[in-house]
Design a protein around this motif. Structure first.
Motif, PDB file in Angstrom:
ATOM      1  N   THR A 143      62.727  57.530  40.920  1.00 44.64           N
ATOM      2  CA  THR A 143      61.738  56.775  41.323  1.00 44.64           C
ATOM      3  C   THR A 143      60.882  56.037  40.256  1.00 44.64           C
ATOM      4  O   THR A 143      61.091  56.617  39.108  1.00 44.64           O
ATOM      5  CB  THR A 143      60.488  57.367  42.233  1.00 44.64           C
ATOM      6  N   THR A 144      60.283  55.116  40.442  1.00 42.85           N
ATOM      7  CA  THR A 144      59.455  54.478  39.402  1.00 42.85           C
ATOM      8  C   THR A 144      58.369  55.425  38.672  1.00 42.85           C
ATOM      9  O   THR A 144      58.277  55.415  37.483  1.00 42.85           O
ATOM     10  CB  THR A 144      58.547  53.148  39.958  1.00 42.85           C
ATOM     11  N   VAL A 150      60.182  57.452  36.051  1.00 44.56           N
ATOM     12  CA  VAL A 150      60.441  56.774  34.905  1.00 44.56           C
ATOM     13  C   VAL A 150      59.199  57.011  33.970  1.00 44.56           C
ATOM     14  O   VAL A 150      59.308  57.203  32.826  1.00 44.56           O
ATOM     15  CB  VAL A 150      60.531  55.307  34.916  1.00 44.56           C
ATOM     16  N   THR A 169      63.521  49.356  40.409  1.00 41.89           N
ATOM     17  CA  THR A 169      62.650  50.518  40.454  1.00 41.89           C
ATOM     18  C   THR A 169      62.858  51.462  39.380  1.00 41.89           C
ATOM     19  O   THR A 169      61.818  51.991  38.814  1.00 41.89           O
ATOM     20  CB  THR A 169      63.033  51.474  41.700  1.00 41.89           C
ATOM     21  N   THR A 170      63.931  51.548  38.743  1.00 37.85           N
ATOM     22  CA  THR A 170      64.164  52.489  37.596  1.00 37.85           C
ATOM     23  C   THR A 170      64.902  51.737  36.395  1.00 37.85           C
ATOM     24  O   THR A 170      64.889  52.319  35.306  1.00 37.85           O
ATOM     25  CB  THR A 170      64.806  53.914  37.822  1.00 37.85           C
ATOM     26  N   CYS A 216      55.781  50.661  33.322  1.00 38.14           N
ATOM     27  CA  CYS A 216      56.214  52.068  32.869  1.00 38.14           C
ATOM     28  C   CYS A 216      55.680  52.289  31.760  1.00 38.14           C
ATOM     29  O   CYS A 216      54.993  53.522  31.623  1.00 38.14           O
ATOM     30  CB  CYS A 216      57.668  52.213  33.215  1.00 38.14           C
ATOM     31  N   THR A 225      64.935  58.810  30.613  1.00 31.95           N
ATOM     32  CA  THR A 225      65.057  57.823  31.795  1.00 31.95           C
ATOM     33  C   THR A 225      66.004  57.787  32.815  1.00 31.95           C
ATOM     34  O   THR A 225      66.000  57.981  34.064  1.00 31.95           O
ATOM     35  CB  THR A 225      64.609  56.418  31.532  1.00 31.95           C
ATOM     36  N   ALA A 239      65.396  59.436  36.058  1.00 32.22           N
ATOM     37  CA  ALA A 239      65.143  58.467  36.935  1.00 32.22           C
ATOM     38  C   ALA A 239      66.212  57.540  37.426  1.00 32.22           C
ATOM     39  O   ALA A 239      66.238  57.008  38.549  1.00 32.22           O
ATOM     40  CB  ALA A 239      64.096  57.780  36.547  1.00 32.22           C
TER      41      ALA A 239
END
Lengths: 269, 353
Positions: A137-138, A141, A223-224, A63, A213, A217
């Motif tokens: 969701t990613t 992020v 995923t996050t 990320c 974040t 997210a």
């Protein structure tokens, strides 16, 4: 020897500067040292390979890197526009860009949620037209990290661009180069050290991002949940794991910075 | 087929208003003190500064005619040599020279060949891979000249190309620049504040001050008939051409002058009018260069009087107003001119000029 002789020639260092300097150094380094002394070194290797940490670390690195790429693609042209564009209201624009620098990241996350959330200003159309939903969701992020980290890159690159002599761009123009070619072949190479420094700062900021974040997210393992989120989560349930995660984050950030420093920053600056 | 320009640029409190024509193959020197507007004129021709009024056209193609027409610099067939060369630091010499042809659409290989040929022509073939910071000032300026010429420009603009060089390098680069300018078939504008550069390199001088034209003409015309005291001071220089053999120089217009140090081949000689003394009778003593002259004109300047002396060679002389009174000088007087060999500076001339 020459070093100490020079110092002798200049006289003793004034205590009024040395004392706070030493205190400052201690203030910055002791917490890190404390972290390292508390680290369960014997189980560290095992913990490192555990799926929980591996997953969070991988997610963090991916990320932060994606966010940095996004910042480069958007931020370098933005810095160019600010440095060379001659736009009306440029001062105001520059001030606005630095707002995310001073904004509490949590507030940034809230702002992102209201714009890109499923009912947000833009998010509702993203959802209605493309079926895309960014929060939790990613991709969310990456966006949260980029939002917080991009000003670091823009400010750094813009500073380098302002310091670069615009007459080289004029010389390129008289040789027949379009502005785009001039930017690629003349401007960008001349500000490369600034771009690299900005990229490193940007990446480091993205890697450590927490507030925006977790707000935008959320905190979903796999995923996050990035490393900082994992540290915070672990601190409440399993302090030892929090320390391991922290040490890993510390080692990774320092390692990457050191590697880049050797390759780029020292040679360039 | 000519460059025709009326350069009208307003900026802050400065106003440039200059009409300029340059014929193909002609070298025009734009001469003037700092702040006269020379560089602004050059930048306007290059397209780096848009005109406020007036026009620029080459062979009838408009480049700049506000408010409608403006051809950006990258689309003008110009080559510019800047004072501090402005070579791209991250590119080697050959890549610097190839930059222009590449930007104008030449293939990589062809541009590189062209660049190598140009580096060869300026005598730097063996420095092709060198980065600019490893080159000397003179070498860098020669690379800059090659870079400007490699795009085959119709208009070559030289902005104080020798100003940043030390005296010895300057001499060499000036001679070499003269050679390239003689071969160059396009239009050339040389901006300089050094009258010597202008007089040696240019076919025509345009003297600029406070943004307006003061005087123009061939170097000899301007030197011998300065329109005002400013120009007289600026180009007040005796400039002669001849062929040296040892310390003796046979002048192209007749006459022989002696130098302090030997030289060979075609040379330019220069000495200031203040180095010339005049005498009612053949002088005796140290000056070895003495010859009979006729006084054809007197001009009163602030503290001196400038004499125009006809002879072999014809020269300008500055003497004090008191001396004019002592000698009771009148036009038509027969006199003797004298100049010390040590006052004469000699430097290699370019073969074709």
């Amino acid at each position: 020897m020459t070093h100490s002789r020079r110092r002798a020639a200049r006289g003793r260092l004034p205590l009024v500067l040395v004392l706070p300097a030493v205190l400052g150094l201690a203030f910055l380094l002791i917490p890190l040292a404390g972290l390292l002394t508390r680290a369960p070194w014997d189980t560290l290797a095992g913990e490192l390979l555990s799926p929980r940490i591996g997953q969070a670390l991988r997610l963090s690195l991916v990320c932060a890197t994606l966010a940095t790429l996004l910042c480069l693609v958007l931020g370098v042209p933005l810095a160019w526009l600010l440095a060379r564009g001659n736009l009306p209201g440029q001062g105001l624009l520059r001030a606005l860009i630095t707002v995310p620098l001073v904004l509490p990241p949590v507030v940034g996350g809230v702002a992102l949620l209201f714009v890109l959330g499923r009912r947000g200003l833009i998010g509702q159309y993203l959802h209605a037209w493309f079926g895309v939903s960014l929060p939790f969701t990613t991709a969310g992020v990456v966006i949260a990290e980029a939002f917080v980290a991009m000003p670091f890159l823009v400010v750094s690159v813009e500073g380098a661009l302002r310091a670069a002599d615009p007459r080289y761009e004029e010389a390129a123009a008289t040789l027949g180069a379009s502005r785009w070619l001039t930017f690629r072949r003349v401007t960008l190479p001349s500000v490369l050290p600034g771009v690299v420094a900005g990229t490193v700062l940007c990446w480091a900021r993205a890697l450590g991002e927490f507030g925006a974040t977790i707000t935008f997210a959320g905190n979903f393992p796999g995923t996050t949940t990035t490393m900082p989120l994992a540290v915070y989560l672990a601190l409440e349930t399993d302090p030892d794991a929090a320390i391991v995660l922290s040490v890993v984050l510390l080692i990774v950030s320092v390692g990457v910075l050191a590697a880049l420093r050797d390759r780029w920053i020292r040679g360039g600056a | 087929m000519t460059l025709v320009a009326h350069l009208d640029v307003h900026r802050d409190r400065f106003h440039l208003d200059l009409r300029l024509e340059i014929a193909p193959g002609e070298v025009v020197a734009l001469l003037g003190p700092n702040g006269a507007g020379k560089t602004t004129a050059l930048r306007a021709l290059a397209g780096l500064v848009p005109l406020t009024g007036g026009h620029i056209s080459l062979d009838g193609h408009p480049w700049d005619a506000p408010p409608r027409t403006f051809l950006p610099p990258e689309r003008r067939p110009v080559g510019v040599v800047f004072q501090d060369h402005l070579l791209f630091a991250h590119l080697s010499a050959v890549d610097n020279v190839a930059f222009g042809p590449r930007a104008r659409g030449t293939s990589r290989a062809a541009a590189r060949d062209l660049a190598l040929r140009w580096l060869d022509r300026v005598g730097l073939a063996e420095h092709a891979r060198a980065k600019p910071r490893t080159l000397s000032g003179g070498q860098a300026q020669r690379v800059a000249l090659a870079r400007a010429l490699a795009t085959d420009p119709r208009l070559l603009l030289l902005d104080e190309p020798l100003a940043a060089l030390d005296a010895a390098t300057r001499l060499h680069v000036r001679a070499e620049l003269g050679r390239h300018l003689a071969e160059f078939r396009g239009h050339t504008l040389l901006v300089t504040h050094d009258p010597l550069d202008a007089m040696v390199l240019a076919d025509r001088l345009v003297v600029l001050d406070h943004g307006t034209l003061v005087q123009q003409g061939t170097p000899t015309e301007v030197a011998h008939h300065p329109r005002n005291a400013y120009t007289a001071d600026l180009v007040g220089l005796n400039l002669l051409r001849g062929t040296a053999e040892g310390t003796a120089v046979t002048l192209d217009g007749g006459g022989v002058l002696t130098l302090a140090e030997p030289a060979t081949g075609p040379v330019h000689l220069s000495f200031p009018p203040s180095a010339v003394s005049v005498h009612p009778a053949p002088p005796t003593g140290s000056p070895r260069n003495t010859w009979p002259v006729t006084l054809t004109g007197l001009e009163q300047h602030a503290h001196t009087t400038r004499l125009r002396l006809h002879g072999r060679p014809p020269v300008l002389a500055d003497i004090t107003t008191a001396a004019v009174a002592d000698l009771r000088l009148h036009a038509g007087d027969a006199l003797w001119a004298a100049v010390k060999a040590t006052e004469i500076r000699a430097y290699p001339a370019t073969p074709d000029r």
